[in-house]
Design an enzyme around this catalytic site. Structure first.
Site, PDB file in Angstrom:
ATOM      1  CG  HIS A 127      -2.055  -0.983   1.025  1.00  0.00           C
ATOM      2  ND1 HIS A 127      -2.233  -2.082   1.819  1.00  0.00           N
ATOM      3  CD2 HIS A 127      -3.031  -1.023   0.095  1.00  0.00           C
ATOM      4  CE1 HIS A 127      -3.279  -2.755   1.383  1.00  0.00           C
ATOM      5  NE2 HIS A 127      -3.778  -2.143   0.355  1.00  0.00           N
ATOM      6  NE  ARG A 155      -5.242 -14.001 -15.656  1.00  0.00           N
ATOM      7  CZ  ARG A 155      -4.813 -12.896 -16.255  1.00  0.00           C
ATOM      8  NH1 ARG A 155      -4.737 -11.767 -15.599  1.00  0.00           N
ATOM      9  NH2 ARG A 155      -4.460 -12.920 -17.542  1.00  0.00           N
ATOM     10  NE  ARG A 164      -9.646 -16.987 -16.275  1.00  0.00           N
ATOM     11  CZ  ARG A 164      -8.442 -16.711 -16.797  1.00  0.00           C
ATOM     12  NH1 ARG A 164      -8.346 -16.339 -18.060  1.00  0.00           N
ATOM     13  NH2 ARG A 164      -7.361 -16.798 -16.069  1.00  0.00           N
ATOM     14  CD  GLU A 198      -8.815 -18.643 -22.694  1.00  0.00           C
ATOM     15  OE1 GLU A 198      -7.801 -18.012 -22.383  1.00  0.00           O
ATOM     16  OE2 GLU A 198      -9.547 -19.208 -21.855  1.00  0.00           O
ATOM     17  CG  ASN A 252      -2.366 -13.251 -22.437  1.00  0.00           C
ATOM     18  OD1 ASN A 252      -2.086 -12.299 -23.130  1.00  0.00           O
ATOM     19  ND2 ASN A 252      -2.714 -13.140 -21.167  1.00  0.00           N
ATOM     20  CG  ASP A 253      -4.362 -19.371 -23.113  1.00  0.00           C
ATOM     21  OD1 ASP A 253      -3.253 -19.943 -23.163  1.00  0.00           O
ATOM     22  OD2 ASP A 253      -5.000 -19.227 -22.051  1.00  0.00           O
ATOM     23  NE  ARG A 309      -0.045 -17.646 -21.523  1.00  0.00           N
ATOM     24  CZ  ARG A 309      -1.196 -17.299 -20.960  1.00  0.00           C
ATOM     25  NH1 ARG A 309      -2.338 -17.814 -21.394  1.00  0.00           N
ATOM     26  NH2 ARG A 309      -1.237 -16.438 -19.994  1.00  0.00           N
ATOM     27  CB  CYS A 342      -9.380  -9.699 -20.711  1.00  0.00           C
ATOM     28  SG  CYS A 342      -9.635 -11.440 -21.047  1.00  0.00           S
TER      29      CYS A 342
HETATM   30  C1  PEP Z   1      -5.599 -14.982 -22.090  1.00  0.00           C
HETATM   31  O1  PEP Z   1      -5.393 -16.168 -22.355  1.00  0.00           O
HETATM   32  O2  PEP Z   1      -5.421 -14.054 -22.896  1.00  0.00           O
HETATM   33  C2  PEP Z   1      -6.062 -14.588 -20.752  1.00  0.00           C
HETATM   34  C3  PEP Z   1      -6.413 -13.351 -20.479  1.00  0.00           C
HETATM   35  O3  PEP Z   1      -6.095 -15.542 -19.789  1.00  0.00           O
HETATM   36  P1  PEP Z   1      -4.790 -16.087 -19.011  1.00  0.00           P
HETATM   37  O4  PEP Z   1      -3.656 -15.189 -19.355  1.00  0.00           O
HETATM   38  O5  PEP Z   1      -5.165 -16.061 -17.574  1.00  0.00           O
HETATM   39  O6  PEP Z   1      -4.651 -17.455 -19.564  1.00  0.00           O
HETATM   40 MG    MG Z   2      -6.140 -17.802 -21.088  1.00  0.00          MG
END
Ligand code: PEP
Ligand code: MG
Length: 555
Positions: free
Chosen positions: A203, A310, A346, A445, A468-469, A479, A516
């Site tokens: 903080h 998450r 999620r 994703e 990301n996925d 990744r 996201c």
């Molecule tokens: C993604 O896959 O883009 C995502 C936001 O989920 P995570 O990074 O938690 O797999």
């Molecule tokens: Mg993901």
């Protein structure tokens, strides 16, 4: 040789960038007027526990006043840390361990408080989660407050006074600064903070950012009292402290500071506003959160909601399946804290790199493509139902949206929704209230989900694209494999086409679509997201104001 030709070399201390900005000043070490809590034996442990109890009540009252003062200075989203400190003082584990120490070791309350505070702080520091590491400074802060009350047996916390030097504000140096010390700093006298320890998730750091105080932390032993009084430049963005800089460096940094100050002022104008493009299109600018403890960062960021909570971190930080009540409590708090703003939670995304032993997942050759996320939920629906019941029950406390990860097919979506209906029926039969309008969506994703997004869109309320996925599966690049970094290209045309396809199909079906994954944070890509019609962008909290300002110039 003429000395004017020699190139001055500036010695620097290296630390972690904590709060951006540039500050100049002489180093002043913080000297706390706090006596060490010496251990001594007490005869009457009952009386000692009563002393502790009285101090605890006083501390809770003090924190109430500090909350009120901080409301004006830092806003509600930041001040609420002092409510968290009040909760810490009510934490049964913390309180009972202090009482137990007094009784079993027959020691004074000050010693017991110190002993347990250090134990809790060490436990927090040892955690994997960076946020939890940041809680160490909170527990020390709360305990120091208790000890000041105990040691001096009066209601005010002693605060060392920091003075300007030669009429100029100083750079405050210390091992670690407590959040309550930070909020009470006189900003006329202090222009920057440097610490040998600390955590970027504390903080203290959040407050420093909000107060616009440049800070560099975790400098280590190089930050020692020999440096008292030395003139330095603190570069909070780079995480460096330049010792006794030469004239050219001072000139360079003065110009840098002028530019940074102007930028910060510009971004602050966007606080408290909604996000619109130049032509007036509303964009929902949300923050990603990994756990309940991220919410102070989210609130301080001025996000308009949470685009990705998450929930798997609840499972990862437990030794066994988290119960419905345990989860309910977390979701309830998240929704209440967000005050009616949309919170997209999620459902569990366990598997691949995120595993918990008690799931007893079989060892797999390719866990990223294995038994994970919604596949676990549909194979073991009781785990899924426990989470859904907790979510539904919590839904009356705010604006909940539920999102299913790693969806590949229409059948999977239908199965998820069927289980949701079963949970609804069960709650209705038990007379348990829930929000009847919870939005349900999926993460897009995998390439499969993006390609058949036209078939899925009519079944759900929204899409959120997880780049990301989506990137790893589209390009067949792991990744997790650091050596493949240059091949993991989220800007690849194949990924772009899948994103565009998803947006087109979402809009055809009349649903909204967000993004996201990490790509969403790239301000140089925001114009593309706006161009293709993304409705919601969810990013790390620190990027909110910067993106709001950027979006205002686009479209
Ligand atoms: C993604 O896959 O883009 C995502 C936001 O989920 P995570 O990074 O938690 O797999
Ligand atoms: Mg993901």
């Amino acid at each position: 040789m003429d000395s004017s030709y020699s190139v001055p070399v500036n010695k620097t201390l290296n630390g972690t960038p904590a709060s951006r900005g540039i500050a100049f000043g002489r180093i002043t070490f913080l000297h706390r007027e706090c006596e060490p809590s010496v251990r001594h034996t007490v005869e009457d442990t009952t009386q000692e526990c009563e002393r502790f109890e009285k101090a605890r009540k006083t501390a809770i009252a003090q924190l109430g006043s500090l909350y009120e003062t901080s409301l004006e200075k830092l806003g509600e989203q930041n001040a609420f840390v002092f409510q968290i400190h009040q909760l810490m003082l009510d934490d049964p584990d913390y309180v009972s361990q202090i009482n137990d120490t007094i009784v079993t070791q027959r020691v004074n309350a000050e010693y017991a408080v110190d002993f347990i505070a250090n134990k809790f702080a060490a436990m927090f520091r040892a955690m994997d989660n960076e946020y939890m590491q940041g809680r160490a400074s909170d527990v020390i802060d709360v305990s120091r407050r208790l000890n000041d009350i105990l040691l001096y047996e009066k209601g005010a916390l002693k605060r060392p006074k920091i003075h300007k030097i030669d009429g100029q504000p100083v750079i405050l140096a210390t091992d670690d600064l407590a959040p309550s010390e930070t909020v009470q700093l006189d900003q006329d006298a202090v222009s920057g903070i440097i610490t040998s320890h600390g955590s970027t998730r504390s903080h203290t750091v959040i407050f420093a950012r909000t107060m616009g105080l440049p800070a560099v932390i975790t400098i280590g032993d190089e930050l020692n009292e020999d440096l008292e009084g030395k003139f330095v430049i603190v570069d909070g963005a780079q995480g460096i402290v330049i010792l006794e800089p030469d004239k050219n460096t001072i000139a360079l940094y003065s110009e840098k500071k002028r530019i940074e100050d102007a930028l910060r002022e510009k971004l602050e104008q966007y606080r408290g506003r909604e996000t619109y493009t130049r032509s007036g299109r509303k964009i929902h600018l949300y923050a990603n959160a990994a756990s309940l403890s991220d919410l102070d960062l989210v609130k301080a960021s001025d996000a308009e909601g949470i685009g990705l909570f998450r929930s798997e971190y609840i499972y990862l930080s437990s030794d066994d399946y988290p119960t419905e009540d345990y989860q309910y409590d977390i979701y309830r708090q998240a929704l209440s804290l967000m005050d009616g703003k949309r919170v997209i939670i999620r459902t569990l995304d366990i598997g691949a790199d995120k595993t918990a032993d008690y799931f007893m997942l079989k060892k797999e050759e390719n866990p990223a493509m294995g038994m994970r996320a919604v596949r676990i939920c549909l194979t073991q629906p009781e785990i899924f139902k426990t989470q859904l019941r907790a979510l539904y029950r919590a839904s009356v406390h705010g604006r909940l949206a539920i999102m299913f990860p790693m969806i590949n097919s229409v059948e999977e979506v239908k199965s998820c929704l069927k289980i949701c209906h079963e949970v609804e029926a069960e709650l209705i039969s038990k007379g348990i209230a829930f929000d009847k309008n919870i939005e349900k969506g999926i993460m897009v994703e995998t390439p499969a989900a993006a390609i058949i997004s036209d078939e899925i869109a009519p079944l759900v309320d929204f899409f959120s694209i997880g780049t990301n996925d989506l990137t790893q599966f589209t390009l067949a690049v792991d990744r997790q494999n650091a050596s493949l970094g240059r091949f993991l290209n989220p800007y690849h045309h194949a990924v772009m086409r899948l994103i565009e396809n998803t947006v087109i199909n979402a809009h055809k079906a009349g649903i909204w679509v967000g993004i996201c994954g990490e790509l969403a944070s790239d301000e140089h890509f925001t114009h593309e997201l706006i161009r293709i019609g993304i409705d919601e962008i969810s990013v790390v909290p620190s990027n909110i104001l910067m993106l709001r300002a950027r979006i205002a110039t686009l479209g």
